[in-house]
Design a protein around this motif. Structure first.
Motif, PDB file in Angstrom:
ATOM      1  N   VAL A  24       0.671 -80.645 -11.606  1.00 49.39           N
ATOM      2  CA  VAL A  24      -0.692 -80.802 -12.116  1.00 49.39           C
ATOM      3  C   VAL A  24      -1.669 -81.026 -10.963  1.00 49.39           C
ATOM      4  N   SER A  25      -1.268 -81.748  -9.937  1.00 47.71           N
ATOM      5  CA  SER A  25      -2.143 -81.960  -8.770  1.00 47.71           C
ATOM      6  C   SER A  25      -2.522 -80.636  -8.115  1.00 47.71           C
ATOM      7  N   VAL A  26      -1.543 -79.791  -7.898  1.00 51.07           N
ATOM      8  CA  VAL A  26      -1.805 -78.506  -7.239  1.00 51.07           C
ATOM      9  C   VAL A  26      -2.629 -77.596  -8.140  1.00 51.07           C
ATOM     10  N   ARG A  27      -2.287 -77.522  -9.405  1.00 47.43           N
ATOM     11  CA  ARG A  27      -3.025 -76.645 -10.320  1.00 47.43           C
ATOM     12  C   ARG A  27      -4.469 -77.117 -10.506  1.00 47.43           C
ATOM     13  N   ALA A  28      -4.701 -78.412 -10.501  1.00 50.03           N
ATOM     14  CA  ALA A  28      -6.070 -78.943 -10.599  1.00 50.03           C
ATOM     15  C   ALA A  28      -6.876 -78.572  -9.364  1.00 50.03           C
ATOM     16  N   ARG A  29      -6.253 -78.668  -8.214  1.00 53.96           N
ATOM     17  CA  ARG A  29      -6.923 -78.314  -6.960  1.00 53.96           C
ATOM     18  C   ARG A  29      -7.287 -76.828  -6.949  1.00 53.96           C
ATOM     19  N   GLU A  30      -6.421 -75.999  -7.515  1.00 59.90           N
ATOM     20  CA  GLU A  30      -6.705 -74.561  -7.577  1.00 59.90           C
ATOM     21  C   GLU A  30      -7.966 -74.277  -8.388  1.00 59.90           C
ATOM     22  N   VAL A  31      -8.123 -74.959  -9.489  1.00 59.09           N
ATOM     23  CA  VAL A  31      -9.317 -74.749 -10.315  1.00 59.09           C
ATOM     24  C   VAL A  31     -10.561 -75.068  -9.491  1.00 59.09           C
ATOM     25  N   ALA A  32     -10.558 -76.202  -8.834  1.00 60.81           N
ATOM     26  CA  ALA A  32     -11.703 -76.592  -8.012  1.00 60.81           C
ATOM     27  C   ALA A  32     -11.936 -75.603  -6.877  1.00 60.81           C
ATOM     28  N   ASP A  33     -10.875 -75.132  -6.258  1.00 52.96           N
ATOM     29  CA  ASP A  33     -11.001 -74.192  -5.143  1.00 52.96           C
ATOM     30  C   ASP A  33     -11.621 -72.866  -5.566  1.00 52.96           C
ATOM     31  N   HIS A  34     -11.370 -72.450  -6.783  1.00 54.90           N
ATOM     32  CA  HIS A  34     -11.881 -71.153  -7.243  1.00 54.90           C
ATOM     33  C   HIS A  34     -13.286 -71.238  -7.828  1.00 54.90           C
ATOM     34  N   ALA A  35     -13.864 -72.406  -7.876  1.00 57.97           N
ATOM     35  CA  ALA A  35     -15.199 -72.567  -8.456  1.00 57.97           C
ATOM     36  C   ALA A  35     -16.308 -72.051  -7.547  1.00 57.97           C
ATOM     37  N   HIS A  36     -16.030 -71.910  -6.270  1.00 59.58           N
ATOM     38  CA  HIS A  36     -17.051 -71.477  -5.309  1.00 59.58           C
ATOM     39  C   HIS A  36     -17.613 -70.098  -5.686  1.00 59.58           C
ATOM     40  N   ASP A  37     -18.908 -70.018  -5.884  1.00 61.26           N
ATOM     41  CA  ASP A  37     -19.624 -68.775  -6.208  1.00 61.26           C
ATOM     42  C   ASP A  37     -19.118 -68.079  -7.469  1.00 61.26           C
ATOM     43  N   VAL A  38     -18.548 -68.826  -8.395  1.00 60.64           N
ATOM     44  CA  VAL A  38     -18.013 -68.226  -9.620  1.00 60.64           C
ATOM     45  C   VAL A  38     -19.120 -67.628 -10.498  1.00 60.64           C
ATOM     46  N   LEU A  39     -20.353 -68.042 -10.298  1.00 63.20           N
ATOM     47  CA  LEU A  39     -21.459 -67.528 -11.102  1.00 63.20           C
ATOM     48  C   LEU A  39     -22.050 -66.226 -10.547  1.00 63.20           C
ATOM     49  N   ASP A  40     -21.554 -65.760  -9.431  1.00 66.13           N
ATOM     50  CA  ASP A  40     -22.037 -64.531  -8.805  1.00 66.13           C
ATOM     51  C   ASP A  40     -21.543 -63.328  -9.608  1.00 66.13           C
ATOM     52  N   VAL A  41     -22.440 -62.668 -10.319  1.00 67.11           N
ATOM     53  CA  VAL A  41     -22.043 -61.528 -11.161  1.00 67.11           C
ATOM     54  C   VAL A  41     -21.708 -60.289 -10.345  1.00 67.11           C
ATOM     55  N   ASN A  42     -21.985 -60.318  -9.050  1.00 72.63           N
ATOM     56  CA  ASN A  42     -21.646 -59.180  -8.194  1.00 72.63           C
ATOM     57  C   ASN A  42     -20.222 -59.254  -7.661  1.00 72.63           C
ATOM     58  N   ASP A  43     -19.582 -60.403  -7.851  1.00 71.66           N
ATOM     59  CA  ASP A  43     -18.188 -60.573  -7.419  1.00 71.66           C
ATOM     60  C   ASP A  43     -17.406 -61.133  -8.607  1.00 71.66           C
ATOM     61  N   THR A  44     -17.068 -60.249  -9.516  1.00 71.01           N
ATOM     62  CA  THR A  44     -16.452 -60.684 -10.773  1.00 71.01           C
ATOM     63  C   THR A  44     -15.017 -61.164 -10.618  1.00 71.01           C
ATOM     64  N   GLU A  45     -14.403 -60.907  -9.488  1.00 64.40           N
ATOM     65  CA  GLU A  45     -13.034 -61.390  -9.283  1.00 64.40           C
ATOM     66  C   GLU A  45     -12.987 -62.911  -9.179  1.00 64.40           C
ATOM     67  N   ARG A  46     -14.087 -63.524  -8.778  1.00 68.28           N
ATOM     68  CA  ARG A  46     -14.130 -64.992  -8.699  1.00 68.28           C
ATOM     69  C   ARG A  46     -13.930 -65.607 -10.091  1.00 68.28           C
ATOM     70  N   VAL A  47     -14.580 -65.018 -11.088  1.00 66.77           N
ATOM     71  CA  VAL A  47     -14.414 -65.498 -12.466  1.00 66.77           C
ATOM     72  C   VAL A  47     -12.968 -65.314 -12.902  1.00 66.77           C
ATOM     73  N   HIS A  48     -12.428 -64.154 -12.597  1.00 62.86           N
ATOM     74  CA  HIS A  48     -11.044 -63.871 -12.977  1.00 62.86           C
ATOM     75  C   HIS A  48     -10.087 -64.878 -12.335  1.00 62.86           C
ATOM     76  N   ASP A  49     -10.262 -65.119 -11.041  1.00 64.79           N
ATOM     77  CA  ASP A  49      -9.366 -66.047 -10.345  1.00 64.79           C
ATOM     78  C   ASP A  49      -9.478 -67.462 -10.891  1.00 64.79           C
TER      79      ASP A  49
END
Length: 164
Positions: A24-49
């Protein structure tokens, strides 16, 4: 798609609760790590990740539910589900837009305006989904979720194998 982070020092001999804390520690950290620029509609892979990361975290939480205090577990799982649902709404539009943009490039010019109108409608829905997602991935809100998850992990670590 981002690969799942390895779980350091996870061993088959680990107690169920100890494995829960590590995973759970590692998976929680992954969520936080992938939040960077997730709202950028020009890079939709961020949302997917980030969506994949929330799904991994949700699965880990559900698998290890018996290890956690019910009230705190429920609150954490609800927050993760809320973020995952909002990411899904945004991702659905991203995929539809990309598919239609690829399709419209291959059709006759007279047929393009109709498809383009549909793309514009989806872009509007994408913006709405992004607006709904924004407060859920705000740095303070994600920090609060990380803190809640850290508290869950700490509870398990403090109790050792007492609960499970």
């Amino acid at each position: 798609m981002a690969k799942a982070a390895p779980i350091p020092e996870l061993a088959a001999e680990d107690a169920y609760a100890a494995a829960a804390a590590k995973i759970v520690s590692v998976r929680a950290r992954e969520v936080a790590d992938h939040a960077h620029d997730v709202l950028d509609v020009n890079d939709t892979e961020r949302v997917h990740d980030m969506r994949v990361a929330t799904r991994r975290l949700r699965a880990a939480l559900e698998i290890f539910e018996p290890c956690f205090p019910p009230k705190e577990f429920g609150a954490a799982l609800a927050r993760v589900k809320q973020i995952a649902d909002a990411l899904g709404e945004r991702r659905d539009r991203d995929v539809a837009i990309a598919t239609l943009e690829e399709f419209v490039a291959g059709i006759a010019a007279p047929d393009r305006p109709g498809i383009q109108t549909l793309i514009e409608k989806l872009e509007y829905e994408q913006a709405e989904a992004n607006d709904a997602l924004a407060p859920l991935v705000d740095a303070r809100r994600l920090a609060a979720l990380s803190e809640l998850l850290s508290e869950l992990v700490a509870t398990v670590e403090e109790q050792g194998t007492a609960r499970v």
